[in-house]
Design an enzyme around this catalytic site. Sequence first.
Site, short mmCIF file in Angstrom:
data_model
loop_
_atom_site.label_atom_id
_atom_site.label_comp_id
_atom_site.label_asym_id
_atom_site.label_seq_id
_atom_site.Cartn_x
_atom_site.Cartn_y
_atom_site.Cartn_z
N HIS A 390 -47.03 50.02 126.42
CA HIS A 390 -45.55 50.21 126.19
C HIS A 390 -44.84 50.18 127.79
O HIS A 390 -43.80 49.51 128.04
CB HIS A 390 -45.12 51.63 125.61
CG HIS A 390 -43.83 51.89 125.20
ND1 HIS A 390 -43.25 51.84 124.10
CD2 HIS A 390 -43.01 52.40 126.12
CE1 HIS A 390 -42.03 52.03 124.27
NE2 HIS A 390 -41.97 52.39 125.44
N GLU A 391 -45.48 51.37 128.75
CA GLU A 391 -44.90 51.38 129.93
C GLU A 391 -44.97 50.07 130.83
O GLU A 391 -43.95 49.57 131.68
CB GLU A 391 -45.24 52.69 130.53
CG GLU A 391 -45.29 53.99 129.78
CD GLU A 391 -43.83 54.27 129.45
OE1 GLU A 391 -42.67 53.80 129.95
OE2 GLU A 391 -43.51 54.91 128.39
N HIS A 394 -41.82 47.87 130.17
CA HIS A 394 -40.87 48.27 130.92
C HIS A 394 -40.94 47.98 132.51
O HIS A 394 -40.07 47.26 133.19
CB HIS A 394 -40.75 50.00 130.84
CG HIS A 394 -40.28 50.24 129.69
ND1 HIS A 394 -39.05 49.94 129.06
CD2 HIS A 394 -40.56 51.39 128.87
CE1 HIS A 394 -38.85 50.58 127.80
NE2 HIS A 394 -39.68 51.59 127.55
N HIS A 397 -40.53 44.26 132.95
CA HIS A 397 -39.24 43.74 132.80
C HIS A 397 -38.33 44.13 133.93
O HIS A 397 -37.63 43.44 134.56
CB HIS A 397 -38.65 44.76 131.51
CG HIS A 397 -37.24 44.53 130.95
ND1 HIS A 397 -36.77 45.02 130.19
CD2 HIS A 397 -36.37 43.09 131.33
CE1 HIS A 397 -35.40 44.67 129.90
NE2 HIS A 397 -35.42 43.52 130.47
ZN LIG Z 1 -39.67 52.98 126.17
#
Ligand SMILES: [Zn+2]
Length: 603
Positions: A390-391, A394, A397
């Site tokens: 998940h991290e 980010h 991105h």
């Molecule tokens: Zn998040």
Amino acid sequence: MSTQQLPTRDAVPEKLTWDLTTIFKNDAAFEVAFKKVKTQLPTLKTLDRPFESADQLVATIKQILATFRQLEIIYVYASMKNDQDTANTTYQGYQAQVDSLAAEVSAAAAFLDPAILAIPIVQLTTWLSESPALAKYSHFIQTITDSRDHILSGQEEALLAAAGDIFSAASQTFSVLDNSDLQFPEVTDENGQTFQLSDGVYSQLLQSANRSVRQAAFEALYKTYGQFKNTFATTLATEIKGHNYLAQVHHYDSARQAALAPKAIPEAVYTTLVDQVNQHLPLLHRYTELRKKQLNLSELHMFDLYTPLLGKPALTYTYEQAQATAKEALSILGPDYAKQVAHIFDDRLIDVCENQGKRSGAYSGGAYDTNPFILLNWQDDLNNLYTLVHETGHSVHSAFTRQTQDYVYGDYPIFVAEIASTTNENLLTEYLLQTQSDPKIQAYLLNYYLDGFKGTVFRQTQFAEFEHAMHAAAAANGQPLTAEFMSQQYADINSRYYGPAVVNDPQIALEWTRIPHFYMNYYVYQYATGFAAATTLANGISTKQPGALDHYLDYLKAGSSAYPIEIMQQAGVDMTSADYLERAFAVFEERLDQLEALLANLN
Ligand SMILES: [Zn+2]
């Protein structure tokens, strides 16, 4: 692990810590940079004068952005140093200093929007067409001028701004009551251990395998909230009236239109979400039926919705194994993505272990000119593997956006942010389902996904529907938002969502009393749209649909260079239409079919 057993910050092996010397070599270098930003404050104030030329406008925008760009770097250094050990007083001090400097910089730059709005449209259009230097900022300027019809006179805006504290009084009262004044009773868990109930303890107890523990926590929690239902009704009603009032005086048709306007999100995104979720409620009803059957209950109550459907799987991952699995699961995103992941994993961009005083939870953070860092509090389990991907979503991105866009467009709004992280979670689910052959693990993974979908797409849309119904009722005919009215409305929506398999416990009608997000002005729908978009995108990438991966990578590089809706359109997801939601529900249905079949064989 108790606090005593945790290592001190100094005792954590260096290779498991983030390397913040890539931001500033040492604290002395931070202090030099801090002073440099501070000395720019007087310069910013001299820029506050009417714009007379395109060149002057460009120079002003550049100067303001340059100051913010340096501010971000010192902010990131101070906050990350503080997060790694919150008991360290040096970094507590740095953080406080940077916070107040940030407020000063924002105040000094606050003239920019009104000054741009004061430029006559014809003049601004001419400047934009004649000056290539200014044209680079055209989308940035447009996001400011979009509000032209909704900005009042300077004097009127000043009056409203000065009343800001008064407009936030309802939400502050809610927060004080909810977080400090409310006294919860003690509850006992299955081991006979007694706990002081709180919102955090409640969510733990609701996952208990022991039903009487769940029921006791549920009843005690709502008994407490119920005692103050009229006070909570007053704070929420006042908050909603505030949204309606501010929307009305700024010439918006509704509070929802006003809340969605700053990022130019069409209201169709909201209405389509609510319509589509309602059309697909039979899928949620099938899921609650399955839960009732699997838990072997004659009655499924609201307090039975969070207990694990299946025991914990025998899936453990050391940090090294998790990195290897994440790399394999994300390899489908191509070599450029893999290169970023390797940089993040191998070059000390992650602060891995728990230590004394470290901030809890996990996040990805950084500034335009720093690496995208990740904070974790690692434990060897599947949840932490999901957190890692998940991290990482980010962080990649951020990296792609910063490599592609100039500073002015080098960030991204919340509406698109969670799509990058949840797409990775979905890709991990796909990968694990393909590689784990044990049917028990398969069932666990399918249910993990379905629970996530239920909690994000269905539940957040349920909140969004209630939130809008209350705003509309108060605006349309001055409906008094009493505790009775809100509870009745909430109970109706709740029973429609969870369906006939779930008993309508009277307590759940009071759930609106305890949701902090109802004070965040049309925020929750973004969780639902983001999760659904991520499901659709991940499905397109894993099934190798033509163009799906390239469009997705373009989205990761777009930053805030266009409106969020346009960026998602380029990624292949039209969030104003029902199509992406239908595709997401199809994935939900397929996995529900698979889980039903697996459980039928396992039982
Ligand atoms: Zn998040």
